[in-house]
Enzyme design. Structure first.
Site, PDB file in Angstrom:
ATOM      1  N   LYS A   1       0.812  -1.354   0.016  1.00 53.85           N
ATOM      2  CA  LYS A   1      -0.070  -0.083   0.078  1.00 53.85           C
ATOM      3  C   LYS A   1       1.039   1.247   0.081  1.00 53.85           C
ATOM      4  CE  LYS A   1      -3.806  -0.026   2.715  1.00 53.85           C
ATOM      5  NZ  LYS A   1      -4.548  -0.126   4.281  1.00 53.85           N
TER       6      LYS A   1
HETATM    7  O1  G3P Z   1      -7.891   0.850   6.598  1.00 49.49           O
HETATM    8  C1  G3P Z   1      -8.696   2.254   6.489  1.00 49.49           C
HETATM    9  C2  G3P Z   1      -9.208   2.359   7.890  1.00 49.49           C
HETATM   10  O2  G3P Z   1      -8.192   2.176   8.809  1.00 49.49           O
HETATM   11  C3  G3P Z   1      -9.429   3.997   7.896  1.00 49.49           C
HETATM   12  O3  G3P Z   1     -10.584   3.826   8.314  1.00 49.49           O
HETATM   13  O4  G3P Z   1     -11.989   4.202  10.222  1.00 49.49           O
HETATM   14  O5  G3P Z   1     -10.105   5.561  10.156  1.00 49.49           O
HETATM   15  O6  G3P Z   1     -11.927   6.100   8.778  1.00 49.49           O
HETATM   16  P1  G3P Z   1     -11.280   4.946   9.316  1.00 49.49           P
END
Ligand code: G3P
Length: 215
Positions: free
Chosen positions: A84
């Site tokens: 990534k």
């Molecule tokens: O993997 C992506 C994730 O960790 C981000 O999501 O929940 O921080 O918006 P969030």
């Protein structure tokens, strides 16, 4: 269509693998920091538990460091590795170089233009944050981001991948916009099989029915 676990917690990966419908995991630096093991060991364990791809996010701050880090990750995960790389100016440069040797996912995509660059840089995946985009992008842009990304990548070899999915409904929402790969936290995936009407129907079969094991 593919559903992935968004976690670096070993026990969650074990349980998800046992479900049989998850075989891959996405991680990022924040998720790796939540593991009780150091990053290299976490990745090694995830790769043993899950048979599919393990996404690892580069943290290097220049091309040389990213290249070294990519080689380290490949030593641990081999062909299971998906690198990534954040959608920054440096990230796109790194993606263009590293995609010649590794499978690459450009991550933290918030615009269709970034998704197009991911494809041009040879990335196999263009990963966006579904819930975060809905909450934070201005003028409702986040509401149709998934659909826009699917449209601009139509006909390319780059697949839209959704993360930041906070509920089974959001997973369905992304899928209905055409997103083929969906990665969600363990607690969200665990809710997917369940519905009270299903439980009720099964209870009725148990109470009134019969089968090979009962005869
Ligand atoms: O993997 C992506 C994730 O960790 C981000 O999501 O929940 O921080 O918006 P969030």
């Amino acid at each position: 269509m593919q559903i992935l676990l968004d976690s670096a917690i070993i026990e969650e990966a074990r349980q998800a693998a046992a479900w049989g419908w998850v075989n891959s995991a996405t991680t990022n630096p924040t998720l790796l920091a939540k593991s009780s093991l150091p990053p290299a060991e976490t990745l090694r364990e995830l790769g043993k538990i899950l048979t599919g791809q393990i996404f690892y996010q580069l943290t290097g701050k220049d091309l040389q460091a990213m290249q070294t880090e990519a080689a380290q990750a490949y030593d641990i995960l081999g062909e299971q590795l998906v690198l990534k790389i954040p959608a920054t100016s440096l990230g796109f440069q790194a993606a263009a170089r590293l995609s010649q040797k590794y499978s690459v996912a450009v991550t933290t995509i918030f615009t269709p233009a970034q998704a197009m660059l991911a494809a041009a840089a040879g990335a196999r995946y263009a990963l966006y944050y579904h819930n975060r985009a809905k909450r934070l992008l201005p003028d409702g842009q986040g509401e149709h981001l998934a659909e826009d990304l699917v449209r601009v990548l139509d006909g390319t070899d780059t697949q839209v991948t959704a993360a930041s999915l906070k509920s089974p409904q959001e997973i369905v929402e992304a899928r209905m916009a055409g997103v083929p790969i969906l990665s969600a936290p363990f607690a969200v995936l665990a809710q997917m099989p369940e519905h009270p009407l299903c439980e009720q129907a099964v209870a009725e079969f148990d109470a009134n029915g019969t089968g090979l094991l009962n005869s």
